[in-house]
Design a protein around this motif. Structure first.
Motif, short mmCIF file in Angstrom:
data_model
loop_
_atom_site.label_atom_id
_atom_site.label_comp_id
_atom_site.label_asym_id
_atom_site.label_seq_id
_atom_site.Cartn_x
_atom_site.Cartn_y
_atom_site.Cartn_z
N TYR A 182 0.87 -1.17 0.00
CA TYR A 182 0.00 0.00 0.00
C TYR A 182 0.91 1.22 0.00
CZ TYR A 182 1.01 0.43 4.99
OH TYR A 182 1.65 0.58 6.21
N GLN A 183 0.34 2.38 -0.16
CA GLN A 183 1.12 3.61 -0.16
C GLN A 183 0.85 4.40 1.12
OE1 GLN A 183 -0.73 4.58 -3.96
NE2 GLN A 183 1.31 5.12 -4.71
N ARG A 184 1.82 5.22 1.49
CA ARG A 184 1.64 6.14 2.61
C ARG A 184 2.08 7.52 2.13
NH1 ARG A 184 0.10 5.47 7.49
NH2 ARG A 184 0.62 3.25 7.59
N CYS A 185 1.27 8.52 2.44
CA CYS A 185 1.57 9.89 2.05
C CYS A 185 2.73 10.44 2.88
CB CYS A 185 0.33 10.76 2.24
SG CYS A 185 0.60 12.50 1.81
N VAL A 186 3.71 10.99 2.22
CA VAL A 186 4.87 11.57 2.92
C VAL A 186 4.44 12.81 3.70
CG1 VAL A 186 7.12 12.67 2.56
CG2 VAL A 186 6.52 10.62 1.26
N SER A 187 3.46 13.55 3.20
CA SER A 187 3.02 14.79 3.82
C SER A 187 2.12 14.57 5.04
CB SER A 187 2.31 15.65 2.79
OG SER A 187 1.88 16.86 3.36
N CYS A 188 1.00 13.90 4.86
CA CYS A 188 0.03 13.75 5.97
C CYS A 188 0.17 12.42 6.70
CB CYS A 188 -1.40 13.94 5.48
SG CYS A 188 -2.05 12.60 4.45
N ARG A 189 0.99 11.50 6.19
CA ARG A 189 1.29 10.19 6.78
C ARG A 189 0.10 9.23 6.81
NH1 ARG A 189 5.56 8.93 5.52
NH2 ARG A 189 5.51 7.22 6.98
N LYS A 190 -0.97 9.51 6.08
CA LYS A 190 -2.11 8.60 6.03
C LYS A 190 -1.87 7.48 5.02
CE LYS A 190 -5.59 11.73 7.71
NZ LYS A 190 -6.88 12.36 7.50
N ALA A 191 -2.42 6.30 5.31
CA ALA A 191 -2.33 5.17 4.40
C ALA A 191 -3.22 5.42 3.18
CB ALA A 191 -2.76 3.89 5.11
N PHE A 217 -4.81 3.40 -0.19
CA PHE A 217 -5.07 2.20 -0.97
C PHE A 217 -6.41 2.43 -1.66
CE2 PHE A 217 -6.57 -2.00 -2.02
CZ PHE A 217 -5.42 -2.60 -2.50
N TYR A 218 -6.42 2.12 -2.73
CA TYR A 218 -6.00 1.61 -3.99
C TYR A 218 -4.86 2.49 -4.49
CZ TYR A 218 -6.76 -0.71 -8.46
OH TYR A 218 -6.61 -1.45 -9.58
N PRO A 219 -3.83 1.92 -5.15
CA PRO A 219 -2.68 2.70 -5.58
C PRO A 219 -3.06 3.92 -6.42
CG PRO A 219 -2.29 0.36 -5.89
CD PRO A 219 -3.74 0.51 -5.51
N ARG A 220 -2.42 5.04 -6.10
CA ARG A 220 -2.76 6.31 -6.75
C ARG A 220 -1.51 7.13 -7.04
NH1 ARG A 220 -8.40 7.63 -4.53
NH2 ARG A 220 -8.88 5.77 -3.37
N VAL A 221 -1.70 8.22 -7.76
CA VAL A 221 -0.59 9.12 -8.04
C VAL A 221 -0.57 10.31 -7.09
CG1 VAL A 221 -0.35 8.47 -10.47
CG2 VAL A 221 -1.86 10.36 -9.83
N LEU A 222 -1.67 10.52 -6.36
CA LEU A 222 -1.68 11.58 -5.35
C LEU A 222 -2.53 11.15 -4.16
CD1 LEU A 222 -4.58 13.31 -5.48
CD2 LEU A 222 -3.52 14.18 -7.53
N CYS A 223 -2.27 11.77 -3.04
CA CYS A 223 -2.96 11.43 -1.80
C CYS A 223 -4.41 11.92 -1.84
CB CYS A 223 -2.23 12.07 -0.62
SG CYS A 223 -3.05 11.81 0.98
N PRO A 224 -5.37 11.02 -1.60
CA PRO A 224 -6.77 11.44 -1.60
C PRO A 224 -7.14 12.24 -0.35
CG PRO A 224 -6.62 9.14 -1.00
CD PRO A 224 -5.23 9.58 -1.38
#
Length: 121
Positions: free
Chosen positions: A19-28, A30-37
């Motif tokens: 899964y991905q984790r946002c570097v800025s807000c640190r939220k998990a 998932f589903y893989p994306r190009v930007l943090c929802p």
């Protein structure tokens, strides 16, 4: 930059639940994306899930032969929700709130879940 779904699929083929984790807000994420929802940041890093979680919702899908399989939403301990199936238990016996553990199905790259402790001897 590699397409997020392609990276996710490669990691699944290696047997990892990613899964991905946002570097800025640190939220998990998932589903893989190009930007943090959550915050819109574009810096997402890949992490690997232990696959442990709780059934959030479940439904039994009947098949022609009279059996059924469970389609579930699972809240993983790392903070994201995944749509999948739970195997090794009759679909009508699976309950919301049950602990499950996921693994990558070796026959096709997808995550499947079992009741926690089901594989213990």
């Amino acid at each position: 930059m590699t397409e997020p779904y392609a990276t996710y699929t490669e990691l699944l083929q290696d047997g990892r639940i990613a899964y991905q984790r946002c570097v800025s807000c640190r939220k998990a994420v998932f589903y893989p994306r190009v930007l943090c929802p959550h915050c819109g940041a574009v810096e997402l890093e890949w992490e690997h899930s232990a696959g442990r979680g709780v059934v959030y919702s479940t439904t039994a899908i009947p098949e022609r032969d009279g059996t059924s399989y469970a389609v579930c939403l699972v809240d993983l301990d790392e903070g994201f929700r995944m749509l999948s199936t739970v195997i090794g238990v009759p679909a009508t016996e699976l309950r919301i709130g049950e602990r499950v553990v996921g693994r990558v199905d070796p026959e096709e790259p997808r995550v499947v879940f079992e009741r926690e402790g089901a594989g213990d001897a």
